[in-house]
Design a protein around this motif. Sequence first.
Motif, PDB file in Angstrom:
ATOM      1  N   PHE A  14       0.809  -1.216   0.000  1.00 40.96           N
ATOM      2  CA  PHE A  14       0.000   0.000   0.000  1.00 40.96           C
ATOM      3  C   PHE A  14       0.845   1.270   0.000  1.00 40.96           C
ATOM      4  O   PHE A  14       0.313   2.366   0.084  1.00 40.96           O
ATOM      5  CB  PHE A  14      -0.923   0.014   1.223  1.00 40.96           C
ATOM      6  CG  PHE A  14      -1.877  -1.137   1.265  1.00 40.96           C
ATOM      7  CD1 PHE A  14      -3.027  -1.119   0.486  1.00 40.96           C
ATOM      8  CD2 PHE A  14      -1.629  -2.242   2.044  1.00 40.96           C
ATOM      9  CE1 PHE A  14      -3.907  -2.187   0.513  1.00 40.96           C
ATOM     10  CE2 PHE A  14      -2.503  -3.316   2.069  1.00 40.96           C
ATOM     11  CZ  PHE A  14      -3.652  -3.291   1.304  1.00 40.96           C
ATOM     12  N   ARG A  17      -5.370   1.632   2.793  1.00 40.79           N
ATOM     13  CA  ARG A  17      -5.493   0.187   2.548  1.00 40.79           C
ATOM     14  C   ARG A  17      -6.757  -0.078   1.741  1.00 40.79           C
ATOM     15  O   ARG A  17      -7.842  -0.234   2.289  1.00 40.79           O
ATOM     16  CB  ARG A  17      -5.497  -0.568   3.873  1.00 40.79           C
ATOM     17  CG  ARG A  17      -4.172  -0.510   4.584  1.00 40.79           C
ATOM     18  CD  ARG A  17      -4.167  -1.306   5.862  1.00 40.79           C
ATOM     19  NE  ARG A  17      -2.820  -1.350   6.430  1.00 40.79           N
ATOM     20  CZ  ARG A  17      -1.906  -2.264   6.146  1.00 40.79           C
ATOM     21  NH1 ARG A  17      -2.197  -3.228   5.293  1.00 40.79           N
ATOM     22  NH2 ARG A  17      -0.706  -2.239   6.702  1.00 40.79           N
ATOM     23  N   TYR A  45      -8.256  -2.458  -1.510  1.00 40.23           N
ATOM     24  CA  TYR A  45      -8.017  -3.672  -2.291  1.00 40.23           C
ATOM     25  C   TYR A  45      -8.843  -3.644  -3.580  1.00 40.23           C
ATOM     26  O   TYR A  45      -9.892  -2.992  -3.648  1.00 40.23           O
ATOM     27  CB  TYR A  45      -8.386  -4.916  -1.476  1.00 40.23           C
ATOM     28  CG  TYR A  45      -7.560  -5.115  -0.243  1.00 40.23           C
ATOM     29  CD1 TYR A  45      -6.398  -5.875  -0.281  1.00 40.23           C
ATOM     30  CD2 TYR A  45      -7.944  -4.552   0.974  1.00 40.23           C
ATOM     31  CE1 TYR A  45      -5.627  -6.068   0.860  1.00 40.23           C
ATOM     32  CE2 TYR A  45      -7.186  -4.729   2.122  1.00 40.23           C
ATOM     33  CZ  TYR A  45      -6.025  -5.489   2.055  1.00 40.23           C
ATOM     34  OH  TYR A  45      -5.274  -5.667   3.179  1.00 40.23           O
ATOM     35  N   GLU A 103     -11.359  -5.275  -5.749  1.00 40.43           N
ATOM     36  CA  GLU A 103     -12.399  -6.302  -5.620  1.00 40.43           C
ATOM     37  C   GLU A 103     -12.483  -7.130  -6.902  1.00 40.43           C
ATOM     38  O   GLU A 103     -12.528  -8.351  -6.861  1.00 40.43           O
ATOM     39  CB  GLU A 103     -13.740  -5.652  -5.305  1.00 40.43           C
ATOM     40  CG  GLU A 103     -14.867  -6.642  -5.101  1.00 40.43           C
ATOM     41  CD  GLU A 103     -16.131  -5.986  -4.586  1.00 40.43           C
ATOM     42  OE1 GLU A 103     -17.221  -6.357  -5.061  1.00 40.43           O
ATOM     43  OE2 GLU A 103     -16.025  -5.100  -3.726  1.00 40.43           O
ATOM     44  N   LEU A 162      -1.336  -6.248 -11.446  1.00 37.76           N
ATOM     45  CA  LEU A 162      -2.280  -6.373 -10.341  1.00 37.76           C
ATOM     46  C   LEU A 162      -3.344  -7.398 -10.703  1.00 37.76           C
ATOM     47  O   LEU A 162      -3.626  -7.627 -11.876  1.00 37.76           O
ATOM     48  CB  LEU A 162      -2.958  -5.028 -10.054  1.00 37.76           C
ATOM     49  CG  LEU A 162      -2.049  -3.846  -9.679  1.00 37.76           C
ATOM     50  CD1 LEU A 162      -2.829  -2.555  -9.760  1.00 37.76           C
ATOM     51  CD2 LEU A 162      -1.468  -4.036  -8.297  1.00 37.76           C
ATOM     52  N   GLU A 173      -7.259  -9.378  -8.942  1.00 39.16           N
ATOM     53  CA  GLU A 173      -8.294  -9.286  -7.923  1.00 39.16           C
ATOM     54  C   GLU A 173      -7.737  -9.715  -6.564  1.00 39.16           C
ATOM     55  O   GLU A 173      -7.055 -10.725  -6.453  1.00 39.16           O
ATOM     56  CB  GLU A 173      -9.499 -10.163  -8.285  1.00 39.16           C
ATOM     57  CG  GLU A 173     -10.415  -9.552  -9.330  1.00 39.16           C
ATOM     58  CD  GLU A 173      -9.993  -9.872 -10.754  1.00 39.16           C
ATOM     59  OE1 GLU A 173      -8.860 -10.369 -10.927  1.00 39.16           O
ATOM     60  OE2 GLU A 173     -10.773  -9.623 -11.700  1.00 39.16           O
ATOM     61  N   GLY A 174      -8.024  -8.907  -5.560  1.00 41.41           N
ATOM     62  CA  GLY A 174      -7.555  -9.188  -4.212  1.00 41.41           C
ATOM     63  C   GLY A 174      -6.260  -8.495  -3.851  1.00 41.41           C
ATOM     64  O   GLY A 174      -5.904  -8.424  -2.670  1.00 41.41           O
ATOM     65  N   ASP A 175      -5.530  -7.961  -4.860  1.00 43.58           N
ATOM     66  CA  ASP A 175      -4.275  -7.269  -4.577  1.00 43.58           C
ATOM     67  C   ASP A 175      -4.537  -5.865  -4.038  1.00 43.58           C
ATOM     68  O   ASP A 175      -5.630  -5.308  -4.183  1.00 43.58           O
ATOM     69  CB  ASP A 175      -3.423  -7.169  -5.845  1.00 43.58           C
ATOM     70  CG  ASP A 175      -2.837  -8.507  -6.252  1.00 43.58           C
ATOM     71  OD1 ASP A 175      -2.918  -9.445  -5.442  1.00 43.58           O
ATOM     72  OD2 ASP A 175      -2.319  -8.602  -7.375  1.00 43.58           O
ATOM     73  N   ALA A 176      -3.500  -5.286  -3.474  1.00 48.65           N
ATOM     74  CA  ALA A 176      -3.582  -3.907  -3.008  1.00 48.65           C
ATOM     75  C   ALA A 176      -3.683  -2.969  -4.201  1.00 48.65           C
ATOM     76  O   ALA A 176      -2.973  -3.127  -5.198  1.00 48.65           O
ATOM     77  CB  ALA A 176      -2.357  -3.573  -2.167  1.00 48.65           C
ATOM     78  N   TYR A 177      -4.563  -1.987  -4.076  1.00 51.43           N
ATOM     79  CA  TYR A 177      -4.736  -1.012  -5.151  1.00 51.43           C
ATOM     80  C   TYR A 177      -3.549  -0.057  -5.181  1.00 51.43           C
ATOM     81  O   TYR A 177      -3.136   0.475  -4.142  1.00 51.43           O
ATOM     82  CB  TYR A 177      -6.031  -0.234  -4.950  1.00 51.43           C
ATOM     83  CG  TYR A 177      -6.216   0.892  -5.950  1.00 51.43           C
ATOM     84  CD1 TYR A 177      -6.672   0.625  -7.234  1.00 51.43           C
ATOM     85  CD2 TYR A 177      -5.913   2.213  -5.612  1.00 51.43           C
ATOM     86  CE1 TYR A 177      -6.824   1.648  -8.161  1.00 51.43           C
ATOM     87  CE2 TYR A 177      -6.068   3.241  -6.528  1.00 51.43           C
ATOM     88  CZ  TYR A 177      -6.522   2.951  -7.801  1.00 51.43           C
ATOM     89  OH  TYR A 177      -6.679   3.962  -8.714  1.00 51.43           O
ATOM     90  N   ASP A 206     -13.255  -0.289   1.711  1.00 50.74           N
ATOM     91  CA  ASP A 206     -11.868  -0.589   1.355  1.00 50.74           C
ATOM     92  C   ASP A 206     -11.767  -1.462   0.111  1.00 50.74           C
ATOM     93  O   ASP A 206     -10.770  -2.143  -0.102  1.00 50.74           O
ATOM     94  CB  ASP A 206     -11.148  -1.257   2.520  1.00 50.74           C
ATOM     95  CG  ASP A 206     -11.762  -2.611   2.870  1.00 50.74           C
ATOM     96  OD1 ASP A 206     -12.898  -2.872   2.428  1.00 50.74           O
ATOM     97  OD2 ASP A 206     -11.109  -3.399   3.576  1.00 50.74           O
ATOM     98  N   ARG A 207     -12.802  -1.451  -0.703  1.00 53.83           N
ATOM     99  CA  ARG A 207     -12.815  -2.223  -1.949  1.00 53.83           C
ATOM    100  C   ARG A 207     -13.050  -1.273  -3.121  1.00 53.83           C
ATOM    101  O   ARG A 207     -13.799  -0.302  -3.019  1.00 53.83           O
ATOM    102  CB  ARG A 207     -13.911  -3.293  -1.940  1.00 53.83           C
ATOM    103  CG  ARG A 207     -13.745  -4.340  -0.850  1.00 53.83           C
ATOM    104  CD  ARG A 207     -12.560  -5.252  -1.161  1.00 53.83           C
ATOM    105  NE  ARG A 207     -12.483  -6.370  -0.223  1.00 53.83           N
ATOM    106  CZ  ARG A 207     -11.833  -6.341   0.924  1.00 53.83           C
ATOM    107  NH1 ARG A 207     -11.197  -5.231   1.291  1.00 53.83           N
ATOM    108  NH2 ARG A 207     -11.808  -7.390   1.708  1.00 53.83           N
TER     109      ARG A 207
END
Length: 797
Positions: free
Chosen positions: A319, A346, A348, A350, A371, A373-377, A409-410
């Motif tokens: 992050f 933080r 993520y 989606e 990147l 799905e599920g990784d940190a943006y 946070d998504r």
Amino acid sequence: MASVLGVVALVAVAGVAGSIVAPVSAVAQTANSIIVEGNRRVDAETVRSYFGAPPLTPAKIDEGLKALYATGLFSDVRVSNRGGRLVVSVEENEVINRVAFEGNKKVKDEQLAGEVQSKARAPFSRTTVQADTQRIIEVYHRAGRYDVRVEPKTIDRGQGRVDLVFEITEGEKLGVAEIKFVGNKSFSDWKLKDELTTTESNWLSWLKNTDVYDVDRINSDQELLRRFYLKNGYADFRIVSVTADLDRKKEGFIITYVLDEGQQYRVGTVDVVSNIKDVDPARIRSALRVAKGQVYNAELVEKSVENATIEVSKSGYAFAQVKPRGDRNPEARTISLVFAVEEGPRVYIERIEIRGNTRTRDWVIRREFDLAEGDAYNRVLVDRAERRLRNLGFFKDVKISNEPGSAPDRVILVVQVEDQPTGEFSISGGYSSSDGFIGEVAVSEKNFLGRGQFVRLAGTLGENVQGIDFNFTEPYFLDYRVAAGFDLSYRETDSTSYSPYSTTTGGGTLRVGLPLTDELTLGLRYTLSQKEISIDEDDIATYGQISWALLEVNNDPAITSAVGYTLSYNMLDNNIDPTNGYLLEFKQDLAGLGGDVNYIRSTFDARWYMPVFGDVVLMLRGQAGNVSSWGGEDLRILDNFFKGPDLVRGFESNGIGPRDLASGLDGSDPDALGGTLYWGTTAELQFPLSFLPKEVGLKAAVFADAGSLWDYQGNTTFENIAGWDSNLVDCSALEGSSTKGMNNVCVADSDSIRSSVGVSLIWKSPFGPLRFDYAWVLSKEDYDQEQAFRFSGGTRF
């Protein structure tokens, strides 16, 4: 006017409704209290449904009126009170039977039909028709036709049906007659025009559409100008204004950019501040692309942020964000840079949604992301993926946006793309001094079956050469960012004045490209080929005894099995027309892993481009090569280097280096034998011909070349060859520098410097780059073959 009248009518109707509400609300308490009149196609119950359930209050009647008008089914709606009942009188719109266009020659019906909202079997609406008229005008404006006139007409077909016809007078095309710049001191008009996508109209306008005045393109050009100045250190640059004036005499628009360049900055101090305990600033500093003292470059700052972000992510801080800050010092003309490493929010990913791709597979797009799905943006990595997708050339447009996810946070990444044609059928034509006229027909597809693969099939036919080639490349081999592919080829080359023998070559190459960094690339390859040389026995006297003997030794078909690699470091600002940066390339091939040929071939090529002043660009080039046999084998004649104008201009193809002097006893030119060592240097100043329109694409250059090719290595033991007379030639009787006898074979071989100076004309023509060189030789050997003028070029048309 139609819109205004519609609003007035609606207000009038609302006034009438308000005046009858009191008695209606006291009497009309059921749906049966609404009487519908004038309807022909629309069911009465449908009309009643817009007023809602009883009681019919003034508010419901008002909402019902507005809703009926909004359907577009009615041209007029009136309400009244009759005997305690609400009477709704409607006048239905006519239905469009068909939509037609007349007078349009430059824009097809299909394109116009896709723009208008009026459709067959839909209600006729004057408001919609007026909007469609404006849409058609905008289509023509984008095509540079500002004199267009559009008049909508209707033809009554009875039973409430009409034909809608748009009569179009297209007018003449108005392009961009001139592009002016005011306030530019550091760069010439010619250079700035080269940065824009909009071009001026000229005699090449029939081949392009970039000279059409387009507001969207002008806005895009402003951003290109900003990026150009920021890349060259002008951090205070701004565009004061952009105006477009229609000049009827010039039959086009005059676009004027008023600029405020500001001053050029250099990089002051460069520092990294880490607010994350375990992240070492020294490690981040090694990933930066900027250094103290260099001209400030916004693109390199962006690249530094990207590299630093990736480096921080490798440390386990997904992050983390790297934020650059620049502190300007106008007096010293420096910008001190600080890259701050901070822990970001933080958030993520989606999911990643891909929209608009009708041909390209989803996974071809997804693999350009670092990147999932599920990784940190990470915004930096998202921007990197967007650049990669644009650079593929598969899409007209690429846009990545964010949408809220299922939790705070998504986030949802939305990738909007628009596929474009990626296949190509090309016919190539050209001429070179060595190969004569040559043509090529090729079919290629860079997004084969929507899988991102490159496929090409080409056939070549010329005066002295014929051949066929097939190429295939998979850019993501085994799901890694590794380009792998193969090439198959077959080629026949006839004997010419530059080569005394014919050759037949066929084979293939397996290759892999590994991008070690964005600038450093390693290419690996394996080549298996068979090459055969031949000569007509009737021409033995013409080509000389040594050529005949060499061919007797070398004419058996030989199989070459070789592995090789290429290591290239590319820092050019533009691969097609560079003006700044450098390119280093080292190649090495080892033959002898099977086959009949053993050699090690190494070459090095370095090019450096630098703007000197204004639009003048200095190009320096250095090249060198060596080939040697191993395992006790002799080199075949075709394994040597053959050089000419590609090393030093002013000489024929194969015009430099070791030669067979005996082959010239009959008055013909001595045959080239090739050498195992060469070097060459070039200095060239390129500059535009500013008195010509930029779109003509002409540049001139002055150059100086120097180099040498020497050290012939080949089989020279011919005593056992039938017909060979070892006493045929007395080498001492032949004139030639450094002539040496090898078993009574007269080979002229010298490492002396060959040099020349000259002028060039470079044309970036609609048919591809063409080049004309005229050189004056300053130093040479007596046996070298000169050629002052050289013309080369040709590509797809």
